[in-house]
Design a protein around this motif. Structure first.
Motif, PDB file in Angstrom:
ATOM      1  N   LEU A 142       0.707  -1.219  -0.110  1.00 34.15           N
ATOM      2  CA  LEU A 142      -0.072   0.011   0.082  1.00 34.15           C
ATOM      3  C   LEU A 142       0.798   1.133  -0.025  1.00 34.15           C
ATOM      4  O   LEU A 142       0.443   2.247  -0.276  1.00 34.15           O
ATOM      5  CB  LEU A 142      -0.857   0.055   1.198  1.00 34.15           C
ATOM      6  CG  LEU A 142      -2.011  -1.008   1.236  1.00 34.15           C
ATOM      7  CD1 LEU A 142      -2.785  -0.873   2.520  1.00 34.15           C
ATOM      8  CD2 LEU A 142      -2.934  -0.980   0.222  1.00 34.15           C
ATOM      9  N   VAL A 143       2.088   1.229   0.377  1.00 37.04           N
ATOM     10  CA  VAL A 143       3.051   2.120   0.252  1.00 37.04           C
ATOM     11  C   VAL A 143       3.199   2.706  -1.153  1.00 37.04           C
ATOM     12  O   VAL A 143       3.963   2.029  -1.864  1.00 37.04           O
ATOM     13  CB  VAL A 143       4.498   1.990   0.959  1.00 37.04           C
ATOM     14  CG1 VAL A 143       5.371   3.173   0.791  1.00 37.04           C
ATOM     15  CG2 VAL A 143       4.227   1.431   2.269  1.00 37.04           C
ATOM     16  N   GLY A 144       2.537   3.831  -1.555  1.00 39.85           N
ATOM     17  CA  GLY A 144       2.743   4.514  -3.004  1.00 39.85           C
ATOM     18  C   GLY A 144       3.727   5.450  -3.102  1.00 39.85           C
ATOM     19  O   GLY A 144       4.493   5.559  -2.125  1.00 39.85           O
ATOM     20  N   THR A 145       3.671   5.958  -4.044  1.00 34.41           N
ATOM     21  CA  THR A 145       4.642   7.021  -4.419  1.00 34.41           C
ATOM     22  C   THR A 145       4.121   8.475  -3.560  1.00 34.41           C
ATOM     23  O   THR A 145       3.263   8.936  -3.664  1.00 34.41           O
ATOM     24  CB  THR A 145       4.525   7.630  -6.012  1.00 34.41           C
ATOM     25  OG1 THR A 145       5.148   6.414  -6.904  1.00 34.41           O
ATOM     26  CG2 THR A 145       5.274   8.775  -6.300  1.00 34.41           C
ATOM     27  N   ALA A 146       5.216   9.047  -3.142  1.00 37.57           N
ATOM     28  CA  ALA A 146       5.173  10.106  -2.165  1.00 37.57           C
ATOM     29  C   ALA A 146       4.593  11.522  -2.998  1.00 37.57           C
ATOM     30  O   ALA A 146       4.832  11.366  -4.054  1.00 37.57           O
ATOM     31  CB  ALA A 146       6.498  10.479  -1.331  1.00 37.57           C
TER      32      ALA A 146
END
Length: 421
Positions: A142-146
């Motif tokens: 779930l950690v996407g592009t900042a």
């Protein structure tokens, strides 16, 4: 909804040249905020806060313990105006009970997949005082592009040099080192992001120079092979914390654009000497990170350590005083031994003595901190040595066709506009 997202100012490390990297916590948080929320980001280290500018919600992103006093003052000003203030970030997780006294809500843990519920509560008038997701990490996929679009890019340059963009490829750390809080914050299990997602984020960053902010790039050899191999075509130049000391991995890291590493130097052993040599053999620079004040150090030890750093020709050294941050292993030890001298969080800036050293007085340790900086940089200051590292990366960029000159017409240096309450 309009959200004002603020990164408070803090006292900078004494003796170190002041420069500012784009902060990582706020842009990672912003990526977890629904797109219909308008975010106005203010980095108070570089611009003043306009307290008269209205917003529906104020969010304070606090990374460092020494940011907390200013964060509390900002929160007070907004709450006196009747505005709702929420807190999140590393320092908030370390000081949750104290922060709760200054906030309408505190968010603890990692943000991915969790912010919508908090915003729904806010809209419904049912905001909870605490949203606690500690030790309940979201799926790493779930950690996407900042959300780097919230940054005012022109602020992050020093004397015409564009500063690095921060990115992380993993979370968690299995090493649990004595001065570090990562085991408490992100867990003691290594959680790598899928390599294709990391590469996609790196490709999306216009800046050619990156800082991979993972606590360690030495936790999973096979994942590192895959990551560095996939990074080679990007031709990015990057900085990181320690890389696995392995011939194949170091070769891949160099091919993938490793520029320099932050290498902890804790003694004068052949192990450290050889690790530094191997990095240099691969064309990778070294910024030594040296903690002063550990129980095995006396005045003579620190002097020998500084001599060693000069002998092995470190490119840059960053000296800090051991600081017992809450929830670190060293904090627990010093509390048991009754050696904590101060809980003034402004002094927890890693350049002040806030505990009783074992083999010297607090005053002597402070003196040795100044001795280390002044002796290592006797032939040229920090800015000069860091400039040499930047010259080296520019040469590499010119060789592979990726060099882009920063706009020389843009005003250089820092705006320095800060409102002091």
């Amino acid at each position: 909804m309009k959200m004002k997202l603020i990164y408070p100012t803090w006292p900078k490390l004494e003796r170190q040249t002041e420069f500012h990297l784009p902060p990582h916590g706020p842009v990672v948080f912003a990526a977890a905020v629904p797109p219909e929320v308008e975010i106005d980001f203010i980095d108070e280290n570089l611009e003043a806060i306009d307290f008269s500018d209205p917003a529906d919600l104020v969010a304070l992103s606090v990374m460092l313990t020494c940011q907390l006093p200013r964060a509390f003052e900002i929160a007070r000003r907004y709450r006196e105006q009747g505005m709702t203030v929420i807190f999140g970030g590393i320092a908030v997780m370390l000081h949750a009970e104290e922060v709760a006294l200054h906030a309408d809500a505190v968010f603890l843990g990692e943000a991915e997949g969790r912010i919508q519920a908090m915003l729904d509560d806010f809209k419904a008038g049912t905001l909870k005082p605490v949203y606690d997701y500690m030790n309940n990490h979201p799926d790493i996929t779930l950690v996407g592009t900042a959300r780097r679009d919230i940054l005012k890019r022109e602020l992050y340059n020093y004397r015409g040099v564009q500063m690095l963009d921060l990115v992380h490829a993993s979370r968690g750390c299995k090493f649990d080192c004595f001065p570090c809080c990562t085991g408490y914050l992100g867990g003691k299990k290594f959680r790598p992001r899928p390599v294709d997602q990391v590469i996609a984020e790196m490709e999306s960053i216009e800046n050619n120079r990156l800082f991979i902010v993972d606590n360690s790039l030495a936790q999973d050899r096979q994942w590192l092979k895959e990551l560095f191999t996939a990074m080679i075509p990007l031709k990015k130049k990057w900085v990181s914390h320690p890389i696995l000391d392995d011939p194949e991995i170091l070769k891949l890291a160099a091919d993938a654009g490793a520029w320099y590493v932050y290498q902890a130097v804790f003694d004068t052993s052949d192990t450290i000497r050889n690790r530094i040599r191997r990095l240099k053999d691969h064309g990778i620079g070294i910024e030594g990170t040296i903690i002063l004040g550990t129980d095995d150090q006396d005045e003579d030890y620190i002097k020998r350590l500084v001599d060693f750093l000069l002998e092995v020709e470190l490119d840059v050294a960053e000296f800090t005083i051991m600081t017992p941050f809450p929830h670190s292993p060293i904090r627990a030890q010093l509390e048991r031994e009754g050696r904590i001298l101060s809980n003034n969080w402004l002094d927890y800036s890693a350049d002040k003595v806030v505990f009783q050293p074992k083999q010297m007085t607090p005053e002597k340790l402070q003196e040795m901190f100044h001795y280390a900086w002044d002796t290592f940089y006797a032939d040229g200051g920090y800015a000069l040595k860091m400039g040499e590292l930047f010259k080296s990366v520019m040469r590499r960029e010119m060789d592979d066709g990726t060099y882009r000159r920063y706009n020389p017409r843009t005003r250089r240096g820092f705006k320095g506009a800060r409102e002091q309450a």
